[in-house]
Design a protein around this motif. Structure first.
Motif, PDB file in Angstrom:
ATOM      1  N   ASP A  79     -10.536   4.797   5.364  1.00  0.00           N
ATOM      2  CA  ASP A  79     -10.339   5.520   4.101  1.00  0.00           C
ATOM      3  C   ASP A  79     -11.661   6.090   3.592  1.00  0.00           C
ATOM      4  O   ASP A  79     -11.715   7.224   3.113  1.00  0.00           O
ATOM      5  CB  ASP A  79      -9.747   4.598   3.038  1.00  0.00           C
ATOM      6  CG  ASP A  79      -8.288   4.275   3.282  1.00  0.00           C
ATOM      7  OD1 ASP A  79      -7.618   5.025   4.014  1.00  0.00           O
ATOM      8  OD2 ASP A  79      -7.819   3.260   2.723  1.00  0.00           O
ATOM      9  N   SER A  97     -10.767  -2.584   8.450  1.00  0.00           N
ATOM     10  CA  SER A  97     -10.700  -1.351   9.237  1.00  0.00           C
ATOM     11  C   SER A  97     -10.054  -0.208   8.448  1.00  0.00           C
ATOM     12  O   SER A  97     -10.530   0.926   8.506  1.00  0.00           O
ATOM     13  CB  SER A  97      -9.954  -1.590  10.552  1.00  0.00           C
ATOM     14  OG  SER A  97      -8.661  -2.093  10.309  1.00  0.00           O
ATOM     15  N   SER A  98      -9.001  -0.487   7.693  1.00  0.00           N
ATOM     16  CA  SER A  98      -8.392   0.563   6.864  1.00  0.00           C
ATOM     17  C   SER A  98      -9.339   0.994   5.751  1.00  0.00           C
ATOM     18  O   SER A  98      -9.420   2.184   5.417  1.00  0.00           O
ATOM     19  CB  SER A  98      -7.074   0.080   6.255  1.00  0.00           C
ATOM     20  OG  SER A  98      -6.116  -0.089   7.256  1.00  0.00           O
ATOM     21  N   THR A 133      -7.656  -5.668   4.844  1.00  0.00           N
ATOM     22  CA  THR A 133      -8.020  -4.929   6.043  1.00  0.00           C
ATOM     23  C   THR A 133      -9.336  -4.195   5.882  1.00  0.00           C
ATOM     24  O   THR A 133      -9.467  -3.289   5.079  1.00  0.00           O
ATOM     25  CB  THR A 133      -6.913  -3.939   6.447  1.00  0.00           C
ATOM     26  OG1 THR A 133      -7.378  -3.168   7.547  1.00  0.00           O
ATOM     27  CG2 THR A 133      -6.488  -3.036   5.325  1.00  0.00           C
ATOM     28  N   SER A 152       0.828  -1.210   0.000  1.00  0.00           N
ATOM     29  CA  SER A 152       0.000   0.000   0.000  1.00  0.00           C
ATOM     30  C   SER A 152       0.866   1.264   0.000  1.00  0.00           C
ATOM     31  O   SER A 152       0.531   2.241  -0.671  1.00  0.00           O
ATOM     32  CB  SER A 152      -0.979   0.007   1.179  1.00  0.00           C
ATOM     33  OG  SER A 152      -0.309   0.101   2.404  1.00  0.00           O
ATOM     34  N   ILE A 167      -4.657   0.580  -0.300  1.00  0.00           N
ATOM     35  CA  ILE A 167      -5.513  -0.377   0.419  1.00  0.00           C
ATOM     36  C   ILE A 167      -6.495  -1.022  -0.550  1.00  0.00           C
ATOM     37  O   ILE A 167      -6.817  -2.207  -0.426  1.00  0.00           O
ATOM     38  CB  ILE A 167      -6.236   0.309   1.594  1.00  0.00           C
ATOM     39  CG1 ILE A 167      -5.223   0.745   2.653  1.00  0.00           C
ATOM     40  CG2 ILE A 167      -7.301  -0.584   2.205  1.00  0.00           C
ATOM     41  CD1 ILE A 167      -4.424  -0.395   3.289  1.00  0.00           C
TER      42      ILE A 167
END
Length: 128
Positions: free
Chosen positions: A90, A85-86, A83, A24, A43
């Protein structure tokens, strides 16, 4: 849960998270635009690649693996590489910056393309 399974998840998760950070960071460095709000390409790429890999590995490992390999790859490596959560952070940042179209495209693209790639990976490898 057996100690061996926990160890495999720990090792795979560490490798997956390190690979996610590396990829990333690299992708974001190549796609950054200082004049605008940046789409989270890094991501996005990790999640889509991870969906293909987790579907592929699950399809193949379903019938070709010792017990310890599933936790290493599916739960650890590819779970740590992708991910949620990322992805949600974002999206929240894009919404906060009023980049509504980018937020919508990112959310829908991640979910739909991710599911499609996971299904394709599974279908291709489960035949072997």
């Amino acid at each position: 849960m057996a100690f061996t399974q926990l160890l495999m998840i720990f090792l795979g998760g560490g490798l997956g998270a390190t690979a996610r950070f590396s990829l990333s960071t690299f992708v974001n460095s190549k796609t950054a635009n200082p004049d605008s709000i940046n789409f989270p390409w890094g991501i996005f790429a990790c999640n889509l690649i991870g969906c293909l890999l987790i579907g592929s590995s699950y399809g193949w490992l379903k019938s070709h693996h010792p017990e310890w390999i599933h936790p290493l790859f599916v739960t650890g490596l590819f779970g740590g590489f992708t991910t949620f959560s990322s992805f949600t952070l974002d999206t929240q940042i894009l919404l906060q910056n009023q980049a509504y179209l980018s937020a919508g495209l990112y959310s829908i693209g991640t979910l739909l393309l991710g599911l499609l790639l996971c299904v394709i990976g599974y279908q291709v490898t489960s035949q072997f």
